[in-house]
Motif scaffolding. Sequence first.
Motif, mmCIF file in Angstrom:
data_model
loop_
_atom_site.group_PDB
_atom_site.id
_atom_site.type_symbol
_atom_site.label_atom_id
_atom_site.label_comp_id
_atom_site.label_asym_id
_atom_site.label_seq_id
_atom_site.Cartn_x
_atom_site.Cartn_y
_atom_site.Cartn_z
ATOM 1 N N THR A 192 2.440 1.664 -3.379
ATOM 2 C CA THR A 192 1.435 2.096 -4.357
ATOM 3 C C THR A 192 1.173 3.580 -4.235
ATOM 4 O OG1 THR A 192 0.390 -0.078 -4.332
ATOM 5 C CG2 THR A 192 -0.937 1.754 -5.138
ATOM 6 N N VAL A 193 1.023 4.041 -3.010
ATOM 7 C CA VAL A 193 0.789 5.468 -2.773
ATOM 8 C C VAL A 193 1.977 6.277 -3.259
ATOM 9 C CG1 VAL A 193 0.524 7.240 -0.996
ATOM 10 C CG2 VAL A 193 -0.818 5.139 -0.871
ATOM 11 N N THR B 298 -6.487 9.890 -0.488
ATOM 12 C CA THR B 298 -7.089 9.379 -1.723
ATOM 13 C C THR B 298 -7.261 7.874 -1.649
ATOM 14 O OG1 THR B 298 -6.090 11.185 -2.974
ATOM 15 C CG2 THR B 298 -6.864 9.282 -4.240
ATOM 16 N N VAL B 299 -6.267 7.187 -1.100
ATOM 17 C CA VAL B 299 -6.352 5.733 -0.967
ATOM 18 C C VAL B 299 -7.499 5.348 -0.046
ATOM 19 C CG1 VAL B 299 -5.152 3.681 -0.102
ATOM 20 C CG2 VAL B 299 -3.908 5.372 -1.456
ATOM 21 N N ILE B 300 -7.633 6.078 1.065
ATOM 22 C CA ILE B 300 -8.657 5.737 2.062
ATOM 23 C C ILE B 300 -10.041 6.220 1.654
ATOM 24 C CG2 ILE B 300 -9.421 6.138 4.452
ATOM 25 C CD1 ILE B 300 -6.399 6.356 5.159
ATOM 26 N N MET C 299 -2.497 9.485 0.948
ATOM 27 C CA MET C 299 -3.143 8.437 1.729
ATOM 28 C C MET C 299 -4.641 8.719 1.834
ATOM 29 S SD MET C 299 -2.671 5.530 2.977
ATOM 30 C CE MET C 299 -0.989 5.205 3.411
ATOM 31 N N CYS D 54 -0.388 9.375 -5.197
ATOM 32 C CA CYS D 54 -1.666 9.554 -4.511
ATOM 33 C C CYS D 54 -1.393 9.844 -3.042
ATOM 34 C CB CYS D 54 -2.515 8.281 -4.580
ATOM 35 S SG CYS D 54 -3.176 7.926 -6.196
ATOM 36 N N THR E 102 0.835 -1.206 0.000
ATOM 37 C CA THR E 102 0.000 0.000 0.000
ATOM 38 C C THR E 102 0.864 1.249 0.000
ATOM 39 O OG1 THR E 102 -1.764 -1.150 1.170
ATOM 40 C CG2 THR E 102 -1.806 1.253 1.247
ATOM 41 N N SER F 148 2.329 6.112 -7.167
ATOM 42 C CA SER F 148 1.232 6.681 -7.949
ATOM 43 C C SER F 148 1.002 8.153 -7.626
ATOM 44 C CB SER F 148 -0.062 5.905 -7.694
ATOM 45 O OG SER F 148 -0.488 6.105 -6.367
#
Length: 141
Positions: A17-18, A27-29, A25, A23, A14, A21
């Motif tokens: 990936t963040v 955005t991920v959540i 955190m 992104c 994770t 990318s």
Amino acid sequence: MKRTRLFLSVGTATALTVALSSCSMDTVIWGADGAGVIQTTEDLIDAAASGDADSYVCNGEEPELREPADWSGLSAEEPGDFVAEYWPDQALRDPDWTINLSLPEERVAGGEEFPGDVFYRETEDGLCLVDVVWSTVETEG
């Protein structure tokens, strides 16, 4: 031991990936829309703490902003879709989003009032503020 390795693997994947990318955190959540609500709220807090939040307010709305010091040190927490059954007083303002705010530890004292929840409407120009619900700290600690 297998659970620990699995947890570490998932956490590492994770984080990578963040990082890869670009992104956040948030955005991920919360997804892109939720992360946008968080960012808008952080910007609103900064503006309100400086006494300059009027540009965030929707045309025709008059949310209670009170004093700049009331916004000092607050942080945006969890965004969510507006639910009229939970917020009947705000339903007439037709918000799309709500997000709660948290008070910094040094301001937590019985009787302290602070903006606890804010409500936004989505427009062609982005999010605009329709209402603020003020909360009161009941007890310390």
